[in-house]
Design a protein around this motif. Structure first.
Motif, PDB file in Angstrom:
ATOM      1  N   GLU A   1       0.833  -1.205   0.000  1.00  0.00           N
ATOM      2  CA  GLU A   1       0.000   0.000   0.000  1.00  0.00           C
ATOM      3  C   GLU A   1       0.868   1.256   0.000  1.00  0.00           C
ATOM      4  N   GLU A   2       1.929   1.264   0.791  1.00  0.00           N
ATOM      5  CA  GLU A   2       2.831   2.415   0.815  1.00  0.00           C
ATOM      6  C   GLU A   2       3.574   2.557  -0.507  1.00  0.00           C
ATOM      7  N   LEU A   3       3.910   1.437  -1.116  1.00  0.00           N
ATOM      8  CA  LEU A   3       4.582   1.467  -2.420  1.00  0.00           C
ATOM      9  C   LEU A   3       3.652   2.062  -3.482  1.00  0.00           C
ATOM     10  N   LYS A   4       2.410   1.638  -3.459  1.00  0.00           N
ATOM     11  CA  LYS A   4       1.429   2.127  -4.438  1.00  0.00           C
ATOM     12  C   LYS A   4       1.262   3.634  -4.351  1.00  0.00           C
ATOM     13  N   ALA A   5       1.328   4.178  -3.145  1.00  0.00           N
ATOM     14  CA  ALA A   5       1.133   5.622  -2.962  1.00  0.00           C
ATOM     15  C   ALA A   5       2.263   6.441  -3.580  1.00  0.00           C
ATOM     16  N   LEU A   6       3.401   5.815  -3.862  1.00  0.00           N
ATOM     17  CA  LEU A   6       4.549   6.526  -4.412  1.00  0.00           C
ATOM     18  C   LEU A   6       4.584   6.534  -5.940  1.00  0.00           C
ATOM     19  N   LEU A   7       3.707   5.773  -6.583  1.00  0.00           N
ATOM     20  CA  LEU A   7       3.774   5.641  -8.038  1.00  0.00           C
ATOM     21  C   LEU A   7       3.583   6.982  -8.735  1.00  0.00           C
ATOM     22  N   PRO A   8       4.292   7.206  -9.843  1.00  0.00           N
ATOM     23  CA  PRO A   8       4.105   8.449 -10.603  1.00  0.00           C
ATOM     24  C   PRO A   8       2.673   8.568 -11.113  1.00  0.00           C
ATOM     25  N   ASP A   9       2.192   9.782 -11.215  1.00  0.00           N
ATOM     26  CA  ASP A   9       0.859  10.013 -11.759  1.00  0.00           C
ATOM     27  C   ASP A   9       0.822   9.648 -13.238  1.00  0.00           C
ATOM     28  N   PRO A  10      -0.269   9.066 -13.706  1.00  0.00           N
ATOM     29  CA  PRO A  10      -0.371   8.745 -15.137  1.00  0.00           C
ATOM     30  C   PRO A  10      -0.394  10.004 -15.988  1.00  0.00           C
ATOM     31  N   VAL A  11       0.040   9.857 -17.218  1.00  0.00           N
ATOM     32  CA  VAL A  11       0.035  10.951 -18.186  1.00  0.00           C
ATOM     33  C   VAL A  11      -0.781  10.509 -19.384  1.00  0.00           C
ATOM     34  N   SER A  12      -1.797  11.259 -19.738  1.00  0.00           N
ATOM     35  CA  SER A  12      -2.677  10.894 -20.836  1.00  0.00           C
ATOM     36  C   SER A  12      -1.909  10.813 -22.152  1.00  0.00           C
ATOM     37  N   GLY A  13      -2.116   9.728 -22.880  1.00  0.00           N
ATOM     38  CA  GLY A  13      -1.558   9.611 -24.214  1.00  0.00           C
ATOM     39  C   GLY A  13      -0.188   8.982 -24.307  1.00  0.00           C
ATOM     40  N   ARG A  14       0.428   8.626 -23.177  1.00  0.00           N
ATOM     41  CA  ARG A  14       1.741   7.975 -23.261  1.00  0.00           C
ATOM     42  C   ARG A  14       1.995   7.106 -22.035  1.00  0.00           C
ATOM     43  N   ARG A  15       2.965   6.213 -22.189  1.00  0.00           N
ATOM     44  CA  ARG A  15       3.379   5.357 -21.088  1.00  0.00           C
ATOM     45  C   ARG A  15       4.277   6.109 -20.115  1.00  0.00           C
ATOM     46  N   ILE A  16       4.205   5.703 -18.861  1.00  0.00           N
ATOM     47  CA  ILE A  16       5.139   6.156 -17.850  1.00  0.00           C
ATOM     48  C   ILE A  16       6.194   5.058 -17.655  1.00  0.00           C
ATOM     49  N   LEU A  17       7.457   5.439 -17.638  1.00  0.00           N
ATOM     50  CA  LEU A  17       8.543   4.494 -17.362  1.00  0.00           C
ATOM     51  C   LEU A  17       9.093   4.773 -15.975  1.00  0.00           C
ATOM     52  N   LEU A  18       9.048   3.754 -15.114  1.00  0.00           N
ATOM     53  CA  LEU A  18       9.568   3.838 -13.753  1.00  0.00           C
ATOM     54  C   LEU A  18      10.768   2.911 -13.631  1.00  0.00           C
ATOM     55  N   GLY A  19      11.908   3.454 -13.204  1.00  0.00           N
ATOM     56  CA  GLY A  19      13.104   2.655 -13.026  1.00  0.00           C
ATOM     57  C   GLY A  19      13.370   2.347 -11.560  1.00  0.00           C
ATOM     58  N   ILE A  20      13.839   1.135 -11.294  1.00  0.00           N
ATOM     59  CA  ILE A  20      14.235   0.719  -9.950  1.00  0.00           C
ATOM     60  C   ILE A  20      15.718   0.370 -10.010  1.00  0.00           C
ATOM     61  N   ALA A  21      16.554   1.175  -9.369  1.00  0.00           N
ATOM     62  CA  ALA A  21      18.002   0.975  -9.404  1.00  0.00           C
ATOM     63  C   ALA A  21      18.519   0.589  -8.025  1.00  0.00           C
ATOM     64  N   GLY A  22      19.772   0.173  -7.984  1.00  0.00           N
ATOM     65  CA  GLY A  22      20.397  -0.189  -6.722  1.00  0.00           C
ATOM     66  C   GLY A  22      21.468  -1.231  -6.946  1.00  0.00           C
ATOM     67  N   PRO A  23      22.274  -1.522  -5.933  1.00  0.00           N
ATOM     68  CA  PRO A  23      23.365  -2.481  -6.084  1.00  0.00           C
ATOM     69  C   PRO A  23      22.856  -3.921  -6.180  1.00  0.00           C
ATOM     70  N   PRO A  24      23.712  -4.838  -6.617  1.00  0.00           N
ATOM     71  CA  PRO A  24      23.318  -6.249  -6.667  1.00  0.00           C
ATOM     72  C   PRO A  24      22.873  -6.737  -5.288  1.00  0.00           C
ATOM     73  N   GLY A  25      21.726  -7.433  -5.253  1.00  0.00           N
ATOM     74  CA  GLY A  25      21.233  -7.987  -4.001  1.00  0.00           C
ATOM     75  C   GLY A  25      20.459  -7.032  -3.123  1.00  0.00           C
ATOM     76  N   ALA A  26      20.150  -5.840  -3.642  1.00  0.00           N
ATOM     77  CA  ALA A  26      19.460  -4.842  -2.816  1.00  0.00           C
ATOM     78  C   ALA A  26      17.971  -5.119  -2.655  1.00  0.00           C
ATOM     79  N   GLY A  27      17.377  -5.855  -3.584  1.00  0.00           N
ATOM     80  CA  GLY A  27      15.937  -6.101  -3.546  1.00  0.00           C
ATOM     81  C   GLY A  27      15.185  -5.398  -4.655  1.00  0.00           C
ATOM     82  N   LYS A  28      15.888  -5.020  -5.721  1.00  0.00           N
ATOM     83  CA  LYS A  28      15.251  -4.323  -6.848  1.00  0.00           C
ATOM     84  C   LYS A  28      14.150  -5.163  -7.474  1.00  0.00           C
ATOM     85  N   SER A  29      14.446  -6.433  -7.701  1.00  0.00           N
ATOM     86  CA  SER A  29      13.460  -7.305  -8.352  1.00  0.00           C
ATOM     87  C   SER A  29      12.202  -7.442  -7.505  1.00  0.00           C
TER      88      SER A  29
END
Length: 212
Positions: free
Chosen positions: A8-36
């Motif tokens: 629920e807390e993660l969902k609240a952080l999502l970028p707002d949608p933009v009409s007419g195009r896709r939103i690209l969200l990147g998740i970065a961090g070191p190996p083993g951080a929990g990105k996946s």
């Protein structure tokens, strides 16, 4: 730093949608951080309209790494097709009217898997995750320019190393070889990634994360 403990807390952080195009969200961090973990959680919030395209699908195959003399550095920035990754993100941004097939990474084989992930026209939020999304070098720089927002996943180094050793053992390495690989390859890569942390739009603290 933003503490995230639940879906629920993660969902609240999502970028707002933009009409007419896709939103690209990147998740970065070191190996083993929990990105996946985080990327899969975001994609799972709305499987019909969210799609996951990991950077790991652009690992060079072992055959190519052997030819380049890079097999013993697998996972370093130069062992990925960064420009191919940027080209796919550009296509996904500009070709929303057709299904696009992206590569995946098969951890049991430790190899990329071509055309494994369909991104349909219904996708409005594309999630991509990987170590080097914030790296300011050719290829990675072009990929970053296409991503609307990048989150950096931070983690305690000891926990990260423990996860990595377990992952390498599961992939077939002996415990000693797994420890050696983390020391020689994963830790230097993690230091490189940590230096990009300040370029993120948001830093996530997952110490209190409760899956499910």
């Amino acid at each position: 730093m933003t503490s995230v403990r639940s879906i629920e807390e993660l969902k609240a952080l999502l970028p707002d949608p933009v009409s007419g195009r896709r939103i690209l969200l990147g998740i970065a961090g070191p190996p083993g951080a929990g990105k996946s973990t985080i990327a899969e959680a975001v994609a799972g919030l709305d499987p019909e309209h969210h799609a996951l395209v990991p950077m790991d699908g652009f690992h060079l195959a072992d055959q190519a790494l052997t030819a380049l003399g890079l097999l013993d550095r697998k996972g370093a920035p130069e062992t990925f097709d960064a420009r191919g990754y940027a080209a796919l993100l550009a296509r996904l941004t500009g070709d929303a009217g057709h299904t696009v097939y992206a590569p995946a990474f098969e951890r049991r084989l430790e190899q990329p898997l071509a055309n494994a992930l369909p991104v349909t026209p219904a996708c409005s939020l594309l999630v991509t995750e990987g170590n080097y999304l914030l790296l300011d070098t050719p290829g990675w720089r072009e990929a970053r320019s296409l991503i609307d927002e990048v989150w950096f996943v931070d983690v305690e180094p000891g926990l990260r190393r423990k996860r990595l050793v377990a992952r390498h053992i599961q992939s077939g390495k002996t415990p000693a070889a797994a420890e050696d690989w983390v020391r020689r390859v994963d830790d230097p890569n993690a230091a490189l990634v940590a230096a990009t942390r300040d370029r993120a739009d948001r830093v996530l603290d997952l110490s209190g994360w409760r899956p499910g």
